[in-house]
Design a protein around this motif. Structure first.
Motif, PDB file in Angstrom:
ATOM      1  N   ARG A  42       0.822  -1.211   0.000  1.00  0.00           N
ATOM      2  CA  ARG A  42       0.000   0.000   0.000  1.00  0.00           C
ATOM      3  C   ARG A  42       0.859   1.267   0.000  1.00  0.00           C
ATOM      4  NH1 ARG A  42      -4.070  -2.301   4.481  1.00  0.00           N
ATOM      5  NH2 ARG A  42      -2.071  -3.226   5.047  1.00  0.00           N
ATOM      6  N   ASN A  43       2.090   1.147   0.485  1.00  0.00           N
ATOM      7  CA  ASN A  43       2.979   2.313   0.511  1.00  0.00           C
ATOM      8  C   ASN A  43       3.422   2.755  -0.879  1.00  0.00           C
ATOM      9  OD1 ASN A  43       2.920   2.442   3.312  1.00  0.00           O
ATOM     10  ND2 ASN A  43       4.743   1.153   3.552  1.00  0.00           N
ATOM     11  N   ILE A  44       3.358   1.823  -1.836  1.00  0.00           N
ATOM     12  CA  ILE A  44       3.858   2.146  -3.178  1.00  0.00           C
ATOM     13  C   ILE A  44       2.841   1.893  -4.281  1.00  0.00           C
ATOM     14  CG2 ILE A  44       6.324   1.847  -2.661  1.00  0.00           C
ATOM     15  CD1 ILE A  44       6.083  -1.025  -3.765  1.00  0.00           C
ATOM     16  N   GLU A  45       1.622   1.507  -3.936  1.00  0.00           N
ATOM     17  CA  GLU A  45       0.653   1.178  -4.984  1.00  0.00           C
ATOM     18  C   GLU A  45       0.320   2.387  -5.863  1.00  0.00           C
ATOM     19  OE1 GLU A  45      -2.984  -0.319  -3.457  1.00  0.00           O
ATOM     20  OE2 GLU A  45      -3.343   1.374  -2.116  1.00  0.00           O
ATOM     21  N   HIS A  46       0.515   3.590  -5.334  1.00  0.00           N
ATOM     22  CA  HIS A  46       0.269   4.788  -6.136  1.00  0.00           C
ATOM     23  C   HIS A  46       1.301   4.956  -7.247  1.00  0.00           C
ATOM     24  CE1 HIS A  46       3.240   6.016  -3.152  1.00  0.00           C
ATOM     25  NE2 HIS A  46       3.545   7.050  -3.907  1.00  0.00           N
ATOM     26  N   LEU A  47       2.376   4.144  -7.198  1.00  0.00           N
ATOM     27  CA  LEU A  47       3.449   4.241  -8.198  1.00  0.00           C
ATOM     28  C   LEU A  47       3.348   3.178  -9.294  1.00  0.00           C
ATOM     29  CD1 LEU A  47       6.470   4.818  -5.767  1.00  0.00           C
ATOM     30  CD2 LEU A  47       5.098   6.541  -6.950  1.00  0.00           C
ATOM     31  N   PHE A  48       2.454   2.222  -9.130  1.00  0.00           N
ATOM     32  CA  PHE A  48       2.431   1.076 -10.049  1.00  0.00           C
ATOM     33  C   PHE A  48       2.126   1.450 -11.500  1.00  0.00           C
ATOM     34  CE2 PHE A  48       1.388  -2.081  -6.407  1.00  0.00           C
ATOM     35  CZ  PHE A  48       2.729  -2.184  -6.114  1.00  0.00           C
ATOM     36  N   LYS A  49       1.438   2.542 -11.720  1.00  0.00           N
ATOM     37  CA  LYS A  49       1.110   2.952 -13.095  1.00  0.00           C
ATOM     38  C   LYS A  49       2.193   3.829 -13.712  1.00  0.00           C
ATOM     39  CE  LYS A  49      -3.911   2.668 -12.471  1.00  0.00           C
ATOM     40  NZ  LYS A  49      -5.200   3.402 -12.459  1.00  0.00           N
ATOM     41  N   ASN A  50       3.208   4.143 -12.921  1.00  0.00           N
ATOM     42  CA  ASN A  50       4.294   4.993 -13.410  1.00  0.00           C
ATOM     43  C   ASN A  50       5.259   4.154 -14.246  1.00  0.00           C
ATOM     44  OD1 ASN A  50       6.677   6.625 -13.655  1.00  0.00           O
ATOM     45  ND2 ASN A  50       6.072   7.772 -11.835  1.00  0.00           N
ATOM     46  N   ALA A  51       5.474   4.545 -15.497  1.00  0.00           N
ATOM     47  CA  ALA A  51       6.334   3.777 -16.406  1.00  0.00           C
ATOM     48  C   ALA A  51       7.785   3.728 -15.928  1.00  0.00           C
ATOM     49  CB  ALA A  51       6.266   4.376 -17.813  1.00  0.00           C
ATOM     50  N   ASP A  52       8.165   4.655 -15.067  1.00  0.00           N
ATOM     51  CA  ASP A  52       9.543   4.688 -14.556  1.00  0.00           C
ATOM     52  C   ASP A  52       9.689   3.989 -13.216  1.00  0.00           C
ATOM     53  OD1 ASP A  52      10.975   6.050 -16.600  1.00  0.00           O
ATOM     54  OD2 ASP A  52       9.925   7.889 -16.035  1.00  0.00           O
ATOM     55  N   PHE A  53       8.698   3.167 -12.871  1.00  0.00           N
ATOM     56  CA  PHE A  53       8.752   2.447 -11.595  1.00  0.00           C
ATOM     57  C   PHE A  53       8.557   0.957 -11.826  1.00  0.00           C
ATOM     58  CE2 PHE A  53       6.692   0.641  -7.798  1.00  0.00           C
ATOM     59  CZ  PHE A  53       7.642   0.963  -6.836  1.00  0.00           C
ATOM     60  N   GLU A  54       9.417   0.148 -11.175  1.00  0.00           N
ATOM     61  CA  GLU A  54       9.281  -1.314 -11.197  1.00  0.00           C
ATOM     62  C   GLU A  54       9.321  -1.827  -9.765  1.00  0.00           C
ATOM     63  OE1 GLU A  54      11.939  -3.507 -13.920  1.00  0.00           O
ATOM     64  OE2 GLU A  54      12.735  -1.530 -14.461  1.00  0.00           O
ATOM     65  N   PHE A  55       8.620  -2.948  -9.524  1.00  0.00           N
ATOM     66  CA  PHE A  55       8.670  -3.575  -8.211  1.00  0.00           C
ATOM     67  C   PHE A  55       9.057  -5.040  -8.339  1.00  0.00           C
ATOM     68  CE2 PHE A  55       6.606  -6.087  -4.834  1.00  0.00           C
ATOM     69  CZ  PHE A  55       7.348  -5.606  -3.758  1.00  0.00           C
ATOM     70  N   TYR A  56      10.058  -5.458  -7.555  1.00  0.00           N
ATOM     71  CA  TYR A  56      10.495  -6.846  -7.478  1.00  0.00           C
ATOM     72  C   TYR A  56      10.166  -7.372  -6.079  1.00  0.00           C
ATOM     73  CZ  TYR A  56      13.465  -6.455 -11.689  1.00  0.00           C
ATOM     74  OH  TYR A  56      13.939  -6.290 -12.974  1.00  0.00           O
ATOM     75  N   HIS A  57       9.340  -8.412  -6.014  1.00  0.00           N
ATOM     76  CA  HIS A  57       9.051  -9.064  -4.727  1.00  0.00           C
ATOM     77  C   HIS A  57      10.149 -10.101  -4.496  1.00  0.00           C
ATOM     78  CE1 HIS A  57       6.058 -11.603  -2.134  1.00  0.00           C
ATOM     79  NE2 HIS A  57       7.046 -11.067  -1.433  1.00  0.00           N
ATOM     80  N   HIS A  58      11.147  -9.736  -3.679  1.00  0.00           N
ATOM     81  CA  HIS A  58      12.341 -10.578  -3.586  1.00  0.00           C
ATOM     82  C   HIS A  58      13.075 -10.330  -2.271  1.00  0.00           C
ATOM     83  CE1 HIS A  58      15.715 -12.933  -5.040  1.00  0.00           C
ATOM     84  NE2 HIS A  58      16.533 -11.946  -4.718  1.00  0.00           N
TER      85      HIS A  58
END
Length: 329
Positions: A42-58
């Motif tokens: 929830r802290n970063i879900e506002h960034l998920f649509k940003n083309a310059d943002f990636e998330f790795y669950h690791h």
């Protein structure tokens, strides 16, 4: 021209998520990495649509692979509250030892600059006040807090070894108590603990006689100090924190006044090895980085309180809130 790429470990955590915001604002391509043990999507879900943002669950304690160029790494993956590192002591030790080793190796292979997040806890229960970067600390390696304190001390040592022997560009920040929106309400740290108790109508619990001190830095100021240190040419540790020191007893009264709670302040025994004093000497940060905190405690607490008030009731009353299922993608 391609944007510079930065990896932020612990990117779904409190500080990590604010760093993601800052680096995107500065024009970077941001790769956040988090195993979500203590982080929250929830802290970063506002960034998920940003083309310059990636998330790795690791989990960085296993290995770390990032394809393509990488210019900067910020290692903020670590439990940071007593509740967490007493509950998951082995993972706490591993993320600052094996995880740091993996990320230093990645930085070396990518020719990237790396900043590691150390902590004022490396000073332990200090015999020097305020704490300067030259103070070696007073730490009990086998006490209940040793898993966190010694993990961070090892992290600093291996970072300096990579700098010395591999000429790696490294930066070390020693973070003092930081607060603001996105803190976990029930993580055991004094500020969210007090506000949570006030919002639930509970008495505020002070451990010890209330004379021990802390110094609280608002998150925007902390992030600015981190950014400035990363972009500086200084490789030795730097304290980033607010030197405005207050006793825990007085701080509890500030929270009572802020929240308007009718509950009283109660006192319980001080936990083993709990620091009696905590105040950063920020001379280096001022001289080397041109940094000093701008947000007053009164202003920062008001913003933070409004954030906590806006949380759903189930979060307010959940002692160890970990509801990630609806955010798994």
């Amino acid at each position: 021209m391609a944007k510079q790429r930065v990896l932020i470990t612990g990117g779904a955590g409190f500080l990590g998520s604010h760093l993601c915001d800052r680096f995107l604002k500065e024009g970077f391509h941001v790769i956040a990495m988090d195993n979500l043990i203590t982080g929250d999507l929830r802290n970063i879900e506002h960034l998920f649509k940003n083309a310059d943002f990636e998330f790795y669950h690791h989990d960085v304690s296993t290995f770390v692979h990032i394809p393509g160029e990488l210019h900067y790494i910020l290692h903020f993956a670590s439990p940071a509250s007593p509740i967490d590192y007493l509950k998951i002591p082995i993972q706490t030790l591993k993320v600052s030892s094996l995880g740091t080793h993996n990320l230093l190796g990645l930085a070396r292979s990518k020719k990237a600059r790396i900043l590691v997040a150390s902590t004022s806890e490396v000073y332990g229960d200090p015999l020097v006040h305020p704490q300067t970067e030259e103070y070696y600390g007073n730490v009990n390696p086998i006490g209940p807090r040793g898993v966190y304190d010694e993990a961070k001390r090892f992290q600093e040592a291996i970072t300096m070894a990579y700098h010395t022997y591999h000429n790696l560009e490294t930066r070390i920040i020693r973070i003092f108590n930081t607060y603001g929106p996105r803190m976990r309400l029930n993580d055991g740290r004094v500020l969210p603990a007090f506000i949570g108790q006030a919002l639930r109508g509970e008495d505020l619990t002070v451990f010890g006689d209330g004379s021990q001190t802390r110094s609280f830095c608002y998150v925007d100021d902390e992030v600015d100090g981190i950014f400035r240190l990363l972009m500086s040419d200084y490789h030795l540790p730097v304290n980033i924190g607010n030197p405005d020191e207050i006793t825990i007893g007085d701080f509890a009264e500030e929270i009572v006044k802020l929240t308007g709670t009718k509950q009283k302040v109660v006192y319980k025994p001080l936990p083993q090895d709990d620091p009696k004093q905590r105040q950063p000497n920020i001379t280096k940060a001022k001289e080397l980085l041109g940094w000093s905190p701008k947000v007053s405690r009164a202003e920062g607490l008001k913003i933070t309180y409004e954030y906590f008030k806006s949380l759903p009731q189930e979060v307010l009353f959940q002692r160890d809130h970990k509801d990630f299922q609806r955010y798994v993608r």
